[in-house]
Design a protein around this motif. Structure first.
Motif, PDB file in Angstrom:
ATOM      1  N   SER A 208     -12.020   8.991 -11.291  1.00  0.00           N
ATOM      2  CA  SER A 208     -12.527   9.888 -10.238  1.00  0.00           C
ATOM      3  C   SER A 208     -12.114   9.412  -8.855  1.00  0.00           C
ATOM      4  O   SER A 208     -12.026  10.192  -7.907  1.00  0.00           O
ATOM      5  N   LYS A 209     -11.840   8.102  -8.737  1.00  0.00           N
ATOM      6  CA  LYS A 209     -11.425   7.542  -7.454  1.00  0.00           C
ATOM      7  C   LYS A 209      -9.955   7.817  -7.153  1.00  0.00           C
ATOM      8  O   LYS A 209      -9.538   7.828  -5.995  1.00  0.00           O
ATOM      9  N   GLY A 210      -9.148   8.013  -8.193  1.00  0.00           N
ATOM     10  CA  GLY A 210      -7.713   8.206  -7.984  1.00  0.00           C
ATOM     11  C   GLY A 210      -7.064   6.920  -7.499  1.00  0.00           C
ATOM     12  O   GLY A 210      -7.508   5.816  -7.807  1.00  0.00           O
ATOM     13  N   GLY A 211      -6.005   7.064  -6.723  1.00  0.00           N
ATOM     14  CA  GLY A 211      -5.316   5.899  -6.174  1.00  0.00           C
ATOM     15  C   GLY A 211      -4.125   5.476  -7.011  1.00  0.00           C
ATOM     16  O   GLY A 211      -3.984   5.866  -8.170  1.00  0.00           O
ATOM     17  N   THR A 212      -3.252   4.669  -6.403  1.00  0.00           N
ATOM     18  CA  THR A 212      -2.053   4.211  -7.098  1.00  0.00           C
ATOM     19  C   THR A 212      -2.336   2.949  -7.899  1.00  0.00           C
ATOM     20  O   THR A 212      -3.258   2.196  -7.585  1.00  0.00           O
ATOM     21  N   GLN A 213      -1.528   2.738  -8.928  1.00  0.00           N
ATOM     22  CA  GLN A 213      -1.617   1.535  -9.736  1.00  0.00           C
ATOM     23  C   GLN A 213      -0.235   1.198 -10.271  1.00  0.00           C
ATOM     24  O   GLN A 213       0.724   1.928 -10.021  1.00  0.00           O
ATOM     25  N   GLU A 214      -0.135   0.091 -10.992  1.00  0.00           N
ATOM     26  CA  GLU A 214       1.159  -0.344 -11.504  1.00  0.00           C
ATOM     27  C   GLU A 214       1.698   0.635 -12.545  1.00  0.00           C
ATOM     28  O   GLU A 214       0.955   1.416 -13.131  1.00  0.00           O
TER      29      GLU A 214
ATOM     30  N   GLU B 100       3.599   9.182 -12.924  1.00  0.00           N
ATOM     31  CA  GLU B 100       4.661   8.710 -12.038  1.00  0.00           C
ATOM     32  C   GLU B 100       4.988   9.766 -10.977  1.00  0.00           C
ATOM     33  O   GLU B 100       5.156   9.437  -9.800  1.00  0.00           O
ATOM     34  N   ALA B 101       5.095  11.016 -11.423  1.00  0.00           N
ATOM     35  CA  ALA B 101       5.423  12.100 -10.496  1.00  0.00           C
ATOM     36  C   ALA B 101       4.300  12.320  -9.484  1.00  0.00           C
ATOM     37  O   ALA B 101       4.552  12.606  -8.307  1.00  0.00           O
ATOM     38  N   LEU B 102       3.051  12.171  -9.924  1.00  0.00           N
ATOM     39  CA  LEU B 102       1.909  12.347  -9.020  1.00  0.00           C
ATOM     40  C   LEU B 102       1.911  11.314  -7.891  1.00  0.00           C
ATOM     41  O   LEU B 102       1.490  11.607  -6.772  1.00  0.00           O
ATOM     42  N   ALA B 103       2.375  10.110  -8.187  1.00  0.00           N
ATOM     43  CA  ALA B 103       2.319   9.011  -7.218  1.00  0.00           C
ATOM     44  C   ALA B 103       3.439   9.059  -6.184  1.00  0.00           C
ATOM     45  O   ALA B 103       3.434   8.281  -5.220  1.00  0.00           O
ATOM     46  N   LEU B 104       4.400   9.968  -6.344  1.00  0.00           N
ATOM     47  CA  LEU B 104       5.558   9.990  -5.453  1.00  0.00           C
ATOM     48  C   LEU B 104       5.190  10.328  -4.009  1.00  0.00           C
ATOM     49  O   LEU B 104       4.409  11.239  -3.744  1.00  0.00           O
ATOM     50  N   THR B 105       5.770   9.575  -3.089  1.00  0.00           N
ATOM     51  CA  THR B 105       5.649   9.839  -1.660  1.00  0.00           C
ATOM     52  C   THR B 105       7.046  10.130  -1.108  1.00  0.00           C
ATOM     53  O   THR B 105       8.051   9.806  -1.765  1.00  0.00           O
ATOM     54  N   PRO B 106       7.149  10.719   0.080  1.00  0.00           N
ATOM     55  CA  PRO B 106       8.478  10.946   0.666  1.00  0.00           C
ATOM     56  C   PRO B 106       9.323   9.683   0.757  1.00  0.00           C
ATOM     57  O   PRO B 106      10.554   9.741   0.645  1.00  0.00           O
TER      58      PRO B 106
END
Length: 309
Positions: free
Chosen positions: A181-187, A154-160
């Motif tokens: 390996s692709k990363g990216g956001t998810q639910e 959750e903390a990794l996905a944070l944006t401003p």
């Protein structure tokens, strides 16, 4: 004719087809991988079992064999995944009766799970050793998790854009897929994980300065491929420097919850802040703390009653 053909199909093959048809593209990759792990176990435990031979006894034997090397809760999860496919097979009349009816879930005795967390003084010592310079680094990440109790993803996905400094809140509605390996956001993990977490004024002021010139839609902490060990190694070094017990990033989440409970915050409020789907999860996770608080309450009750005449 098609039903007759599927009656002759191997059970694990039916389960494999069922996963491809109903789960691929419908569930998160983490959940899908669990289904594939169940498939591999099923193939090992019942490589020759055909659908027309799938009855209560044969299914119970699969669960018993699985339970021999797994804890009861893990066996229950294994059963639930298989049951979804089996009930569909009953609906499709591939098998006549539901073999999961009145099933008995067994399993090995759970190993004692010791949750590692810091007390208030140890956490203060950790925070004093953070290198909070002018650029976003893992120390800023550690500070945020310690002060909010967010999950690692959750903390990794944070944006401003997720920060509302006027209300001192953070909106949690996505996670970062660091295991891919692709990363990216998810639910998020569940519906209850979608929430607003209140920050203290000090953290709000610090982050308002740190992220004001960053891209509002890009993750603050992600700079390429992320591994859990990156943050844990840094946290380990900080714990050693502060001469406190070594914990993981997830241990910071436990620390946050524990300190709130000791401060008298209700279980319901802590559960909501952590994004737990049920208060039962919070109660089970922090049972040792709740028992200690109950003992303190009992002492207060006795002291209060003794003053009455």
């Amino acid at each position: 004719m098609a039903v007759k053909k599927r009656e002759n199909q191997l059970f694990f093959r039916y389960f494999e087809d069922w996963i491809e048809l109903y789960k691929v593209g419908a569930v998160r990759d983490v959940t899908l991988n669990k289904y594939y792990m169940t498939l591999q176990k099923l193939k090992l435990l019942a490589p020759n079992l055909r659908m027309y031979d799938l009855d209560r006894q044969s299914y119970q034997q699969i669960l018993n064999d699985y339970a021999f090397t797994h804890e009861k809760q893990t066996t229950m999860d294994f059963h639930h995944q298989l049951k979804g496919a089996i009930l569909d097979a009953v609906d499709e009349r591939i098998i006549d009766k539901n073999p999961t009816r009145k099933v008995i879930i067994k399993g090995r005795k759970p190993r004692p799970k010791k949750i590692k967390f810091l007390n208030q003084f140890e956490l203060q010592a950790l925070l004093k050793n953070l290198d909070l310079n002018d650029e976003i680094n893992w120390d800023w990440f550690i500070l945020l998790v310690a002060k909010t109790g967010l999950r690692f993803s959750e903390a990794l996905a944070l944006t401003p854009n997720d920060f509302d400094f006027s209300k001192q809140s953070i909106t949690i509605e996505k996670t970062w897929d660091y295991k891919s390996s692709k990363g990216g956001t998810q639910e998020t993990k569940n519906k209850s994980s979608n929430r607003k977490v209140i920050m203290d004024w000090q953290v709000a002021m610090q982050f308002s300065q740190m992220i004001r010139e960053l891209d509002p839609e890009k993750p603050i902490f992600v700079k390429g491929r992320i591994y859990n060990s990156m943050v844990n190694n840094r946290l380990r070094a900080l714990c050693i420097k502060a001469d406190i017990p070594i914990i993981s990033v997830h241990g910071l989440r436990h620390t946050h919850a524990s300190l709130l409970l000791f401060a008298g915050v209700s279980i319901a409020s802590v559960a909501k802040r952590l994004g737990h789907s049920s208060m039962i999860t919070t109660q089970e996770t922090y049972l040792h703390i709740i028992k200690e608080l109950d003992n303190q309450d009992n002492d207060k009750i006795i002291r209060h009653l003794s003053t009455l005449s």
